[in-house]
Design an enzyme around this catalytic site. Structure first.
Site, PDB file in Angstrom:
ATOM      1  N   HIS A   1       2.453   0.657  -7.988  1.00 53.03           N
ATOM      2  CA  HIS A   1       3.333  -0.418  -7.512  1.00 53.03           C
ATOM      3  C   HIS A   1       3.499  -1.445  -8.614  1.00 53.03           C
ATOM      4  O   HIS A   1       2.602  -1.684  -9.413  1.00 53.03           O
ATOM      5  CB  HIS A   1       2.780  -1.071  -6.243  1.00 53.03           C
ATOM      6  CG  HIS A   1       1.363  -1.558  -6.355  1.00 53.03           C
ATOM      7  ND1 HIS A   1       0.279  -0.706  -6.257  1.00 53.03           N
ATOM      8  CD2 HIS A   1       0.858  -2.793  -6.571  1.00 53.03           C
ATOM      9  CE1 HIS A   1      -0.839  -1.405  -6.401  1.00 53.03           C
ATOM     10  NE2 HIS A   1      -0.523  -2.677  -6.597  1.00 53.03           N
TER      11      HIS A   1
ATOM     12  N   HIS B   1       4.472  -5.464  -9.136  1.00 60.11           N
ATOM     13  CA  HIS B   1       4.632  -6.771  -8.499  1.00 60.11           C
ATOM     14  C   HIS B   1       5.804  -7.488  -9.184  1.00 60.11           C
ATOM     15  O   HIS B   1       5.816  -7.603 -10.412  1.00 60.11           O
ATOM     16  CB  HIS B   1       3.387  -7.640  -8.706  1.00 60.11           C
ATOM     17  CG  HIS B   1       2.117  -7.072  -8.163  1.00 60.11           C
ATOM     18  ND1 HIS B   1       1.528  -7.554  -7.013  1.00 60.11           N
ATOM     19  CD2 HIS B   1       1.301  -6.079  -8.614  1.00 60.11           C
ATOM     20  CE1 HIS B   1       0.407  -6.882  -6.782  1.00 60.11           C
ATOM     21  NE2 HIS B   1       0.239  -5.989  -7.736  1.00 60.11           N
TER      22      HIS B   1
ATOM     23  N   ASN C   1      -0.906  -3.260 -12.016  1.00 64.13           N
ATOM     24  CA  ASN C   1      -2.346  -3.207 -12.260  1.00 64.13           C
ATOM     25  C   ASN C   1      -2.795  -1.752 -12.234  1.00 64.13           C
ATOM     26  O   ASN C   1      -2.329  -0.966 -11.389  1.00 64.13           O
ATOM     27  CB  ASN C   1      -3.092  -4.004 -11.190  1.00 64.13           C
ATOM     28  CG  ASN C   1      -2.775  -5.489 -11.253  1.00 64.13           C
ATOM     29  OD1 ASN C   1      -2.557  -6.031 -12.331  1.00 64.13           O
ATOM     30  ND2 ASN C   1      -2.748  -6.141 -10.100  1.00 64.13           N
TER      31      ASN C   1
ATOM     32  N   HIS D   1      -1.749   3.403  -5.108  1.00 66.07           N
ATOM     33  CA  HIS D   1      -0.407   4.008  -5.101  1.00 66.07           C
ATOM     34  C   HIS D   1       0.396   3.118  -6.048  1.00 66.07           C
ATOM     35  O   HIS D   1       0.486   1.898  -5.826  1.00 66.07           O
ATOM     36  CB  HIS D   1       0.152   3.980  -3.668  1.00 66.07           C
ATOM     37  CG  HIS D   1       1.534   4.552  -3.502  1.00 66.07           C
ATOM     38  ND1 HIS D   1       1.839   5.526  -2.567  1.00 66.07           N
ATOM     39  CD2 HIS D   1       2.704   4.262  -4.134  1.00 66.07           C
ATOM     40  CE1 HIS D   1       3.133   5.818  -2.631  1.00 66.07           C
ATOM     41  NE2 HIS D   1       3.683   5.057  -3.579  1.00 66.07           N
TER      42      HIS D   1
ATOM     43  N   CYS E   1       1.691   4.789   1.341  1.00 68.11           N
ATOM     44  CA  CYS E   1       2.368   5.952   1.943  1.00 68.11           C
ATOM     45  C   CYS E   1       2.647   5.675   3.417  1.00 68.11           C
ATOM     46  O   CYS E   1       3.688   6.079   3.946  1.00 68.11           O
ATOM     47  CB  CYS E   1       1.536   7.212   1.763  1.00 68.11           C
ATOM     48  SG  CYS E   1       1.657   7.919   0.094  1.00 68.11           S
TER      49      CYS E   1
ATOM     50  N   THR F   1      -6.043  -2.623  -6.388  1.00 70.44           N
ATOM     51  CA  THR F   1      -6.763  -2.451  -5.120  1.00 70.44           C
ATOM     52  C   THR F   1      -6.111  -1.398  -4.228  1.00 70.44           C
ATOM     53  O   THR F   1      -6.778  -0.821  -3.369  1.00 70.44           O
ATOM     54  CB  THR F   1      -6.825  -3.787  -4.340  1.00 70.44           C
ATOM     55  OG1 THR F   1      -5.495  -4.243  -4.077  1.00 70.44           O
ATOM     56  CG2 THR F   1      -7.588  -4.844  -5.130  1.00 70.44           C
TER      57      THR F   1
ATOM     58  N   ASP G   1       5.060  -8.754  -0.405  1.00 62.60           N
ATOM     59  CA  ASP G   1       3.599  -8.681  -0.425  1.00 62.60           C
ATOM     60  C   ASP G   1       3.047  -9.479   0.764  1.00 62.60           C
ATOM     61  O   ASP G   1       3.527 -10.564   1.073  1.00 62.60           O
ATOM     62  CB  ASP G   1       3.059  -9.241  -1.752  1.00 62.60           C
ATOM     63  CG  ASP G   1       1.616  -8.851  -1.986  1.00 62.60           C
ATOM     64  OD1 ASP G   1       1.352  -8.026  -2.886  1.00 62.60           O
ATOM     65  OD2 ASP G   1       0.720  -9.358  -1.252  1.00 62.60           O
TER      66      ASP G   1
ATOM     67  N   GLY H   1      -7.632  -4.480 -11.944  1.00 69.71           N
ATOM     68  CA  GLY H   1      -7.511  -5.211 -10.680  1.00 69.71           C
ATOM     69  C   GLY H   1      -6.698  -4.485  -9.626  1.00 69.71           C
ATOM     70  O   GLY H   1      -6.229  -5.098  -8.660  1.00 69.71           O
TER      71      GLY H   1
HETATM   72  P1  5GP Z   1      -2.995  -4.553  -6.510  1.00 72.80           P
HETATM   73  O1  5GP Z   1      -4.150  -5.511  -6.474  1.00 72.80           O
HETATM   74  O2  5GP Z   1      -3.443  -3.160  -6.139  1.00 72.80           O
HETATM   75  O3  5GP Z   1      -2.233  -4.603  -7.794  1.00 72.80           O
HETATM   76  O4  5GP Z   1      -1.980  -5.063  -5.415  1.00 72.80           O
HETATM   77  C1  5GP Z   1      -1.991  -4.661  -4.088  1.00 72.80           C
HETATM   78  C2  5GP Z   1      -1.134  -5.642  -3.341  1.00 72.80           C
HETATM   79  O5  5GP Z   1      -0.866  -5.117  -2.060  1.00 72.80           O
HETATM   80  C3  5GP Z   1      -1.791  -7.023  -3.138  1.00 72.80           C
HETATM   81  O6  5GP Z   1      -0.992  -8.031  -3.729  1.00 72.80           O
HETATM   82  C4  5GP Z   1      -1.869  -7.144  -1.612  1.00 72.80           C
HETATM   83  O7  5GP Z   1      -1.633  -8.461  -1.150  1.00 72.80           O
HETATM   84  C5  5GP Z   1      -0.808  -6.161  -1.148  1.00 72.80           C
HETATM   85  N1  5GP Z   1      -1.074  -5.601   0.173  1.00 72.80           N
HETATM   86  C6  5GP Z   1      -2.261  -5.101   0.620  1.00 72.80           C
HETATM   87  N2  5GP Z   1      -2.122  -4.630   1.871  1.00 72.80           N
HETATM   88  C7  5GP Z   1      -0.823  -4.841   2.226  1.00 72.80           C
HETATM   89  C8  5GP Z   1      -0.071  -4.560   3.411  1.00 72.80           C
HETATM   90  O8  5GP Z   1      -0.568  -4.016   4.406  1.00 72.80           O
HETATM   91  N3  5GP Z   1       1.242  -4.915   3.418  1.00 72.80           N
HETATM   92  C9  5GP Z   1       1.827  -5.528   2.330  1.00 72.80           C
HETATM   93  N4  5GP Z   1       3.116  -5.856   2.452  1.00 72.80           N
HETATM   94  N5  5GP Z   1       1.154  -5.793   1.203  1.00 72.80           N
HETATM   95  C10 5GP Z   1      -0.155  -5.452   1.141  1.00 72.80           C
HETATM   96 ZN    ZN Z   2       0.489   6.701  -1.462  1.00 70.06          ZN
END
Ligand code: 5GP
Ligand code: ZN
Length: 112
Positions: free
Chosen positions: A98, A100, A85, A96, A6, A93, A29, A91
């Site tokens: 998203h 990939h 994810n 919100h 957000c 993290t 990313d 997995g």
């Molecule tokens: P998840 O593990 O939740 O599926 O993916 C979260 C993704 O967000 C990860 O690939 C991580 O590298 C990316 N990410 C985390 N913090 C930031 C950020 O501040 N900026 C950007 N551009 N990506 C982020």
């Molecule tokens: Zn959010």
């Protein structure tokens, strides 16, 4: 609400945006797993695909179209992967929703 994505949407945290519409934004990313690694997200907060309803499912269709369009723009004609994810075991993290978009190299044959 303290949500990293957000804050990216509002511009409080900078990002390398590659696409933006009224409802969707896509940005690179910060820790790419492949030469092309883009995150595509709805501009409204929703935790994950597990929270999608009939009212909000439309944004996932738009995100799929954006994924296809960005895959063309980033020359991923040889193939790519679109992943979301969900939850701890999935997995996730950042809580919100998203997707990939990953490509630009031969990806692992292992899905998990
Ligand atoms: P998840 O593990 O939740 O599926 O993916 C979260 C993704 O967000 C990860 O690939 C991580 O590298 C990316 N990410 C985390 N913090 C930031 C950020 O501040 N900026 C950007 N551009 N990506 C982020
Ligand atoms: Zn959010």
């Amino acid at each position: 609400m303290d949500c990293l994505f957000c804050k990216i949407i509002s511009g409080d945290i900078p990002s390398q945006k590659v696409y933006e519409s009224e409802t969707v934004v896509a940005f690179k990313d910060i820790n790419p797993q492949a030469p092309v690694h883009i995150l595509i997200i709805p501009k409204f907060h929703i935790e994950s695909l597990a929270e999608i309803t009939e009212d909000t499912v439309g944004v996932t269709a738009e995100i799929m179209l954006v994924a296809k369009q960005l895959a063309q723009e980033f020359s991923l004609g040889n193939g790519y992967r679109v992943i979301t994810n969900i939850g701890d075991d999935g997995g996730q993290t950042v809580h919100h929703l998203h997707f990939h978009l990953i490509g630009g190299k031969k990806l692992s044959e292992q899905m998990c």
